[in-house]
Write an enzyme that holds these catalytic residues in place. Structure first.
Site, PDB file in Angstrom:
ATOM      1  N   HIS A 171      -3.241  -0.390 -11.979  1.00 58.60           N
ATOM      2  CA  HIS A 171      -4.030   0.174 -10.887  1.00 58.60           C
ATOM      3  C   HIS A 171      -5.364  -0.550 -10.818  1.00 58.60           C
ATOM      4  O   HIS A 171      -5.888  -1.012 -11.834  1.00 58.60           O
ATOM      5  CB  HIS A 171      -4.256   1.682 -11.100  1.00 58.60           C
ATOM      6  CG  HIS A 171      -4.762   2.374  -9.883  1.00 58.60           C
ATOM      7  ND1 HIS A 171      -6.102   2.488  -9.606  1.00 58.60           N
ATOM      8  CD2 HIS A 171      -4.105   2.976  -8.854  1.00 58.60           C
ATOM      9  CE1 HIS A 171      -6.248   3.135  -8.451  1.00 58.60           C
ATOM     10  NE2 HIS A 171      -5.071   3.437  -7.984  1.00 58.60           N
ATOM     11  N   HIS A 213       0.851  -1.200   0.000  1.00 55.50           N
ATOM     12  CA  HIS A 213       0.000   0.000   0.000  1.00 55.50           C
ATOM     13  C   HIS A 213       0.885   1.248   0.000  1.00 55.50           C
ATOM     14  O   HIS A 213       1.196   1.795  -1.053  1.00 55.50           O
ATOM     15  CB  HIS A 213      -0.923  -0.037   1.220  1.00 55.50           C
ATOM     16  CG  HIS A 213      -1.985   1.024   1.231  1.00 55.50           C
ATOM     17  ND1 HIS A 213      -2.363   1.717   0.110  1.00 55.50           N
ATOM     18  CD2 HIS A 213      -2.758   1.503   2.241  1.00 55.50           C
ATOM     19  CE1 HIS A 213      -3.315   2.574   0.419  1.00 55.50           C
ATOM     20  NE2 HIS A 213      -3.575   2.467   1.715  1.00 55.50           N
ATOM     21  N   ASP A 246       2.459   6.316  -8.368  1.00 52.93           N
ATOM     22  CA  ASP A 246       3.731   5.978  -7.740  1.00 52.93           C
ATOM     23  C   ASP A 246       4.904   5.996  -8.715  1.00 52.93           C
ATOM     24  O   ASP A 246       6.056   6.024  -8.295  1.00 52.93           O
ATOM     25  CB  ASP A 246       3.640   4.593  -7.086  1.00 52.93           C
ATOM     26  CG  ASP A 246       2.626   4.560  -5.961  1.00 52.93           C
ATOM     27  OD1 ASP A 246       2.698   5.447  -5.084  1.00 52.93           O
ATOM     28  OD2 ASP A 246       1.760   3.670  -5.955  1.00 52.93           O
TER      29      ASP A 246
END
Length: 306
Positions: free
Chosen positions: A181, A130, A240
């Protein structure tokens, strides 16, 4: 950070009041204190390892991003502060389905206090699947840079990424971090915005080679995944992919990547807590279904007789 949040309970004169106004007061308090807690904790940790101790008190005229950079390293440019501010906004919330926000929802539905709920969310965010995702992107980035001869050679990067997918390189997980994702498939709008700031920041620092390599990893990684997955799944770069590069360029140590995520996400956590407490009304209790085949229980006396 989790321990400090739990300690804040003891300093709150009314910690268990779940009225809307008190929840708002606690939320503003948490949002404002997260950057200070993290910057101070890191500086004290550095001091314990023989580094010079710097304690800089936050300034009222500074934004959260400006104060964090100031408390962490003293000097910062306008572009650095603006880039970090945008990164914090883009990471602030991503719907209630993500793991840490769902943790806030579940614990809040039980009627627990704000500090217990937020500490639980921090525990969830600490997990490498996470909150640690951007650190894994940078770990992969450094591995690729160390093992290819020419960062500008698209085919060389592509073939190394295929080795990563085949569990022959990198951390042998078979994952290209920063791609894919659970919600976004065509594009992650946060990535598109953050990428623009990343480009401007690295250009100001003269680090364009790192940015160009990250772009190549994104481009060739999507190519390798498309060949591997075919029409089964659409994949895009997630937020990210470039956030870790931004933090590295800002001079933020990797130890603070996940705590920095918490600085951003605390706003969303608090908003979800207020909504759950004020409008939920029922405890969240997931149901589970056993997937294995059931076997008849044989009492001990029958087994002994057999």
């Amino acid at each position: 950070l989790a321990r400090c949040v739990l300690e804040m309970y003891t300093f709150d004169e009314n910690p268990d009041d779940t009225s809307r106004d008190n929840l708002m007061r606690q939320s503003i308090d948490l949002i404002s204190k997260f950057p200070t807690i993290i910057a101070y904790a890191y500086n004290i940790m550095r001091h314990s390892h023989g580094k010079t101790l710097h304690i800089r008190h936050p300034k009222e005229e500074y934004s959260i991003a400006e104060n964090f950079l100031y408390m962490l390293k003293g000097e910062f440019s306008e572009l650095e502060a603006k880039t970090l501010d945008r990164a914090l906004v883009l990471h602030a919330e991503h719907g209630g389905g993500n793991n840490s926000t769902f943790t806030v929802r579940v614990t809040s539905s039980s009627g627990t206090d704000t500090y217990s709920s937020i500490a639980a969310a921090i525990g969830s965010l600490k997990g490498p699947l996470h909150g640690g995702a951007n650190a894994k992107v940078m770990e992969m980035f450094h591995d690729i840079r160390d093992h290819i001869h020419d960062p500008a050679d698209e085919e060389e990067v592509y073939h190394y990424l295929k080795k990563i997918l085949d569990r022959q390189a990198g951390d042998k997980s078979g994952k290209i971090y920063g791609l894919g994702h659970a919600v976004y498939t065509i594009s992650d709008p946060r990535t598109l915005i953050l990428k623009q700031y990343a480009r401007a920041l690295v250009e100001s620092k003269g680090c364009t080679e790192d940015f160009n390599l990250m772009e190549t990893i994104e481009r060739q990684g999507l190519r390798a995944l498309s060949e591997r997955l075919g029409d089964r799944k659409r994949v895009c770069a997630n937020v990210d992919m470039y956030s870790g590069l931004i933090y590295q360029t800002l001079g933020i140590p990797e130890d603070l990547f996940t705590p920095l995520f918490a600085i951003a996400r605390i706003a969303g956590w608090c908003a979800h807590r207020i909504e759950e407490v004020c409008t939920g009304g029922r405890i969240i209790r997931p149901a589970y279904r056993a997937m294995m085949e059931w076997e008849r229980y044989v009492p001990m006396n029958e087994r002994c007789a057999e």
